[in-house]
Enzyme design. Structure first.
Site, PDB file in Angstrom:
ATOM      1  CD  GLU A 293      22.889 -34.155  24.926  1.00 51.47           C
ATOM      2  OE1 GLU A 293      22.250 -33.186  25.405  1.00 51.47           O
ATOM      3  OE2 GLU A 293      22.534 -35.327  25.051  1.00 51.47           O
ATOM      4  CB  CYS A 327      18.811 -33.180  26.438  1.00 48.26           C
ATOM      5  SG  CYS A 327      19.260 -34.610  25.445  1.00 48.26           S
TER       6      CYS A 327
END
Length: 541
Positions: A293, A327
């Site tokens: 990720e 994020c």
């Protein structure tokens, strides 16, 4: 050997404590924070159950209080990575043959340790080392970490229970083997829960791991290792090394037993890793699992029908909680012209009310960014906006690193939808707004979809269901976590499995069975109870 079919406890999300004035959890957390900041610790590497130290010490200081030394950690070398791999491989046979319910018990115990006796310590460590306020530490280090442990155990049981059909005279079975080799976990600074989950989820499925935490998260990583040890995790199953990334990579990505990487970090680093693995593919016993990720350029877009105050709150929370160092943090916003001034006034008022400083002061909503490198990078984006003729700062824009790495939450507005801060990941408290003509809803959705290489999270606000439906269709591939009338941050394990595609990663969805199944190598077993004794088929007659 037990002969029962075991059922694990039903997973639940750890309740988030309020830390309101006068609450017992607030008093305990403050007390623990003060105890930790008064100590000077030396964080070791953990290799094969041994605490390993070196002569090369790296100081650990709170990003918000640079004058204070929390302790040191030990910078390792190539030999330590090799030792960690050897320790993992030595532990592998016994660990992978341990009954799954015994592995489950270890991580269920870890969850209860996190939520109970270690709650204040792991939260305080995250406040000190990563400059998180009490609430951000609570939802991450305590609640989400415990959630990962509990829900992953439940997913493990779910995966093992998935079995094939059998025809007459045969019995078909599926065995979910661990990968052949070791897994490399490379974790970021921003979430203590991610740092713990990335090595733990492969381990739960019978794998062994070499874990390299970010240097700026080593302080709370040490608490994670304390918890795993107390939970009964055998020596060598998870080995924590503190080395430079290039040192780890040189050893790990050239090792024949490298079986997979579990990664959260930057897109650039992940692409380099993927390229390295591809170049070395003939060296490995198997094709390594690559699970990652990475970055995001997460959006909020409002339809003219949207609730103005809800949009403003989503901007203030989604853009600036934990200084925008998520994020999933909102960093580009698309507002219709008809609501811009009203939303702007609400957001500016919110930012004026934000207090900034040490997490020890619970009234501070904003704390420091993680280190000097991040500070300088974010400040560079702010200066770029100040120098531009097609953008302006409407709130914030100041920064100071004399005592800690403090950057004011900053909001800019641009007339250029391709402006630098509308396209590039900043990973800090800087958010840019683009104002569009109300009648151009569909065109703006297409513009949004084509602006960024990332596709992690995104939020739309609308009271018009036709507009919602059109946005969901147009932005199908723009976000792996898509929010309707909610901010684009705060995914909860078991509720919103997390991950994105495009430049944002492999979308293997941490917090779901999809991630855990990547750490297995299934073996189909067919047993024939009455095997044929003649090769001739009827058609030959």
């Amino acid at each position: 050997m037990a002969n029962a079919q075991f059922t694990v406890p039903i997973a639940f999300n750890e309740p988030v404590k309020s830390y309101a004035p006068g609450s017992p959890e607030r008093e305990e957390l403050l007390k623990t924070y003060k105890e930790l900041i008064a100590q000077d610790i030396d964080v070791p590497m953990y290799i094969g159950g041994k605490e390993v130290r070196t002569e090369n010490k790296v100081e650990i200081r709170p990003p918000h209080q640079l004058k204070t030394k929390l302790g040191t950690y030990n910078m390792g070398e190539k030999s330590h990575v090799e030792d960690a791999i050897n320790a993992a491989l030595a532990a592998k046979p016994e660990w992978e043959n341990m009954p799954w319910e015994e592995r489950a018990a270890i991580f269920l115990k870890a969850a209860d340790l996190i939520a109970g006796p270690y709650r204040a310590k792991i939260n305080a460590a995250s406040m000190l080392a990563q400059s998180k306020n009490a609430f951000q530490a609570e939802i991450d280090a305590a609640c989400e970490f415990a959630d990962f442990m509990r829900f992953n155990v439940q997913y493990m049981e779910q995966i093992y229970s998935e079995q094939p059909e059998s025809s007459p005279l045969t019995w078909n079975r599926m065995e979910y083997r661990p990968l052949e080799g070791f897994v490399f976990a490379l974790t970021p600074f921003n979430f203590t829960s991610i740092a713990g989950n990335l090595p733990a989820s492969p381990a739960m499925m019978g794998n062994v791991a070499v874990w390299k935490p970010a240097g700026t998260q080593v302080y709370s990583a040490n608490v994670i290792m304390e918890i795993f040890k107390e939970a009964g995790l055998p020596d060598g199953v998870i080995n924590m090394v503190t080395v430079r990334g290039s040192v780890a990579g040189d050893v790990i990505f050239n090792h024949p037993d490298f079986a997979g990487i579990h990664f959260t970090g930057s897109t650039g680093v992940f692409r380099t890793i993927w390229q390295t693995i591809g170049g070395n593919i003939a060296k490995y016993k198997s094709y390594p699992r690559i699970v990652g990720e990475t970055g995001g350029k997460d959006f909020i877009i409002a339809h003219p029908s949207a609730n103005r105050k809800a949009v403003a709150t989503a901007i203030s929370r989604g853009g600036f909680e934990f200084q925008g160092q998520k994020c999933s943090a909102a960093s580009r916003v698309y507002l219709p012209k008809s609501m811009y001034e009203e939303v702007k006034s609400y957001v500016v008022d919110d930012l004026k009310s934000f207090k900034m400083g040490s997490p020890e002061d619970f009234s501070n909503f904003i704390n420091a960014v993680i280190d000097e490198s991040a500070f300088d990078k974010i400040a560079g984006y702010i200066e770029h906006i100040k120098a531009a003729n097609d953008a302006e700062i409407i709130a914030g824009g100041n920064y100071d690193k004399s005592e800690g790495y403090f950057i004011e939450p900053t909001v800019a507005v641009t007339t250029n939808p391709r402006f630098k801060t509308m396209c590039e990941e900043i990973f800090g408290p800087v958010l840019t707004i683009y104002v569009y003509e109300d009648k151009k809803w569909e065109e703006t959705l297409e513009l949004l979809d084509n602006t960024s290489e990332y596709a992690l999270t995104g939020a739309i606000f609308s009271q018009d269901r036709y507009a919602v439906r059109l946005a969901a269709e147009k932005l199908r591939h723009a976000a792996g976590n898509f929010y309707i009338n909610d901010k684009p941050t705060g995914a909860v394990v078991g509720q919103q499995p997390f991950g994105g595609a495009r430049g944002s990663g492999t979308n293997d969805k941490a917090g779901s069975y999809l991630n855990l199944i990547r750490w297995t190598s299934p073996r189909t077993i067919k047993e024939n109870f009455v095997p044929p004794t003649d090769y001739k088929y009827p058609f030959l007659g």
